[in-house]
Design a protein around this motif. Sequence first.
Motif, mmCIF file in Angstrom:
data_model
loop_
_atom_site.group_PDB
_atom_site.id
_atom_site.type_symbol
_atom_site.label_atom_id
_atom_site.label_comp_id
_atom_site.label_asym_id
_atom_site.label_seq_id
_atom_site.Cartn_x
_atom_site.Cartn_y
_atom_site.Cartn_z
ATOM 1 N N LEU A 1 7.087 -19.868 -19.769
ATOM 2 C CA LEU A 1 8.254 -18.993 -19.642
ATOM 3 C C LEU A 1 7.958 -17.630 -19.010
ATOM 4 N N LYS A 2 6.680 -17.237 -18.980
ATOM 5 C CA LYS A 2 6.349 -15.910 -18.449
ATOM 6 C C LYS A 2 5.873 -15.934 -16.993
ATOM 7 N N ILE A 3 5.899 -17.116 -16.346
ATOM 8 C CA ILE A 3 5.419 -17.151 -14.964
ATOM 9 C C ILE A 3 6.428 -16.463 -14.049
ATOM 10 N N PRO A 4 5.942 -15.747 -13.035
ATOM 11 C CA PRO A 4 6.864 -15.090 -12.109
ATOM 12 C C PRO A 4 7.597 -16.112 -11.239
ATOM 13 N N LEU A 5 8.794 -15.784 -10.838
ATOM 14 C CA LEU A 5 9.580 -16.686 -10.003
ATOM 15 C C LEU A 5 8.929 -16.852 -8.631
ATOM 16 N N ASP A 6 8.409 -15.741 -8.093
ATOM 17 C CA ASP A 6 7.776 -15.796 -6.770
ATOM 18 C C ASP A 6 6.419 -15.116 -6.831
ATOM 19 N N PRO A 7 5.383 -15.835 -7.298
ATOM 20 C CA PRO A 7 4.063 -15.213 -7.464
ATOM 21 C C PRO A 7 3.428 -14.777 -6.155
ATOM 22 N N THR A 8 3.853 -15.358 -5.037
ATOM 23 C CA THR A 8 3.261 -14.982 -3.748
ATOM 24 C C THR A 8 3.742 -13.596 -3.316
ATOM 25 N N TYR A 9 4.771 -13.109 -3.991
ATOM 26 C CA TYR A 9 5.378 -11.847 -3.575
ATOM 27 C C TYR A 9 5.133 -10.731 -4.581
ATOM 28 N N GLU A 10 4.167 -10.901 -5.464
ATOM 29 C CA GLU A 10 3.899 -9.858 -6.461
ATOM 30 C C GLU A 10 3.010 -8.784 -5.839
ATOM 31 N N PRO A 11 3.599 -7.619 -5.469
ATOM 32 C CA PRO A 11 2.779 -6.576 -4.829
ATOM 33 C C PRO A 11 1.754 -6.009 -5.810
ATOM 34 N N GLU A 12 0.554 -5.800 -5.305
ATOM 35 C CA GLU A 12 -0.437 -5.111 -6.128
ATOM 36 C C GLU A 12 -0.283 -3.617 -5.892
ATOM 37 N N ILE A 13 -0.542 -2.844 -6.926
ATOM 38 C CA ILE A 13 -0.271 -1.418 -6.809
ATOM 39 C C ILE A 13 -1.289 -0.617 -7.616
ATOM 40 N N THR A 14 -1.745 0.477 -7.032
ATOM 41 C CA THR A 14 -2.698 1.345 -7.730
ATOM 42 C C THR A 14 -1.927 2.351 -8.588
ATOM 43 N N VAL A 15 -2.656 2.995 -9.467
ATOM 44 C CA VAL A 15 -2.050 4.037 -10.310
ATOM 45 C C VAL A 15 -1.450 5.127 -9.424
ATOM 46 N N LEU B 1 16.430 -2.133 -5.294
ATOM 47 C CA LEU B 1 17.451 -3.002 -4.690
ATOM 48 C C LEU B 1 18.223 -2.292 -3.592
ATOM 49 N N LYS B 2 18.463 -1.009 -3.808
ATOM 50 C CA LYS B 2 19.267 -0.222 -2.867
ATOM 51 C C LYS B 2 18.544 -0.042 -1.533
ATOM 52 N N ASN B 3 17.213 -0.127 -1.590
ATOM 53 C CA ASN B 3 16.426 0.191 -0.400
ATOM 54 C C ASN B 3 15.902 -1.033 0.351
ATOM 55 N N SER B 4 16.524 -2.193 0.130
ATOM 56 C CA SER B 4 16.078 -3.388 0.866
ATOM 57 C C SER B 4 17.203 -4.411 0.984
ATOM 58 N N ASN B 5 17.235 -5.101 2.146
ATOM 59 C CA ASN B 5 18.158 -6.224 2.345
ATOM 60 C C ASN B 5 17.404 -7.550 2.467
ATOM 61 N N ASP B 6 16.086 -7.487 2.323
ATOM 62 C CA ASP B 6 15.255 -8.685 2.441
ATOM 63 C C ASP B 6 15.500 -9.590 1.226
ATOM 64 N N PRO B 7 15.982 -10.825 1.434
ATOM 65 C CA PRO B 7 16.294 -11.706 0.295
ATOM 66 C C PRO B 7 15.107 -11.937 -0.632
ATOM 67 N N GLN B 8 13.906 -12.066 -0.050
ATOM 68 C CA GLN B 8 12.736 -12.333 -0.893
ATOM 69 C C GLN B 8 12.413 -11.118 -1.770
ATOM 70 N N PHE B 9 12.518 -9.919 -1.180
ATOM 71 C CA PHE B 9 12.254 -8.706 -1.958
ATOM 72 C C PHE B 9 13.314 -8.530 -3.045
ATOM 73 N N LYS B 10 14.581 -8.769 -2.672
ATOM 74 C CA LYS B 10 15.665 -8.634 -3.657
ATOM 75 C C LYS B 10 15.468 -9.629 -4.800
#
Length: 605
Positions: free
Chosen positions: A303-317, A431-440
């Motif tokens: 139940l905790k798997i991401p819907l789109d794991p290929t699109y999980e951005p990595e981010i630094t502090v 959401l306001k800053n993108s129209n890309d369906p995958q990002f949304k």
Amino acid sequence: MVKSLPARSEVKIEETWNLQDLFKSEADYEAAIVELENEVDTFAEQFKGRITDPTSVIEALKGYTSIFEKMIPIGTYTSLASSVDQTNDEAQMRDNKFGSTAAKISSKLSFVNSELSELPAEVLEEAQQQSAEFKNYLDEIIRKKPFQLHPEVEKTLAAFSSTFDAPYGLYNTTKMVDMSFDDFEVNGEKYPLSYVSFEGGWESEVDTDKRRAAFDAFSAKLKDYQHTTAKTYDTHLQTEKTMSDVRGYDTVFDYLLFDQEVDRTMYDRQIDLITKELAPHMRKYAKLLQKVHGLDKMTFADLKIPLDPTYEPEITVEESRKYIDDALAIMGDDYLDMVDRSYKERWIDFAQNKGKSTGAFCSSPYGNHPYILISWTGSMEDVFVLAHELGHAGHFYNAHKEQNLFNSRPSLYFIEAPSTMNEMLMANHLLKNSNDPQFKRWVISSIVARTYYHNFVTHLLEAAYQRKVYERIDAGGSVNAGILNNLKRGVLEEFWGEDVDINEGAELTWMRQPHYYMGLYPYTYSAGLTISTQVSKRILEEGQPAVDEWLEVLKAGGTKNPAELSKMAGVDITTEQPLRDTIAYIGEMIDQLVELTEEIESVKN
């Protein structure tokens, strides 16, 4: 791959919080305790048996406030030092020692509330008129009068406070110190496992074999400790039931809801409506996950798997700061200054290390800046978690500036509204800053999978289970591991129906949550998120006027009850409408995920 965690001594200092803002040295800390104990003795000598009229009421409360203003940083220092490394014997012993000291102080000061409670209501009301500063505190004294016991009994109970808190400490010791996980094996390769790595990584691992194997290994270790943990929990429950009976409450629910300033109908409505009406939406979400990931069946471990794991951005502090600044800019310059200071001045403990408490929290000691604990994994999800904790920080940063110590903290029912509000602002900004369906789709799935799943499903199902436990305790019963497992499994099966296989080990989820030692806390997450969902929609539609009203709510602290605070923000929680609207909103987001998935897959094909 999840790596083994370093020792606390091996992490970078810039990833840790700076407890020297509380005490520069151990010597300063020890001196503060001596000063506090002396002040308590002087205060007791001056006021014990002498709180008789409005003037002495006000003078006593001024001294009482001064004592607590000194006590809070000491208690915060010991608990925060302990929370980042449960294997640090020195920190644990210091925390335990202060627990005993605090119990003695509490016992010496118990006469204050006892003497106030014995005064006629007219004397307390006159004191309120003479000093608005203590109006709220005295309102609480008047409200609690029917449940106040003889002064000597109150003194004795206060002396036992550290003993009454012992089950929570024992739970944490079992979980974070005694429980050691072996590596688990998948296809001949071994992988390390710990509480932090399971909840921060393996639970959402994309590889199904590894994820399910990690779940099985994690559950097997929990099972080894189920009887000790159940006995610890039952001890806590019996203490609450005894206290409820001794004080004369009709039920243990009335006792636990009293300080939240809400009635049983608001508590029950939150659990009943969500269990019944959110379930169909979440089952649809579970089926979507199963379809997208091509799973043979949907289990609790999936139940905790991401819907789109290929699109999980990595981010630094460091990168997270810009996201949070941009998302929370609408809250104004003063709020953003607080956010920036939290990074610059090391209010946040980002490090991952052995023995560190799981999850995340914000501690907001009065008279000092807030402290935030998080274990930074580098996923974008951490940004939502940090925004959440900064919501708590922003709440008390504002409330402490405007209110005195006893007026600053609102009911537990309201406490999660400012934190989940920030998660909503983060999602709306992205959401306001993108129209890309995958990002949304990624943003919406993040808010569904983290914010709403966590608060409206995980914590709500804890609340539904917890209610069954307390019904049993209220009827004079007790619990053991077998009973708790059956109750938890029953709640999970009722919610997920035939769409999710509640596999072996899922019933042990009750062992993972410290909230059960904090009264009726789990249901308040969904209550807070109901309020913040409605207010965030107002902010989107109305802009600055709605923001200004929300900031006034934060500044009000605990001067109003949850219904009054919500009303200030334009939400009427005395009706079921806000909750129904929020459930419908979650349903709309899940429908959007289905549509976006179909759109993305049609382009691929």
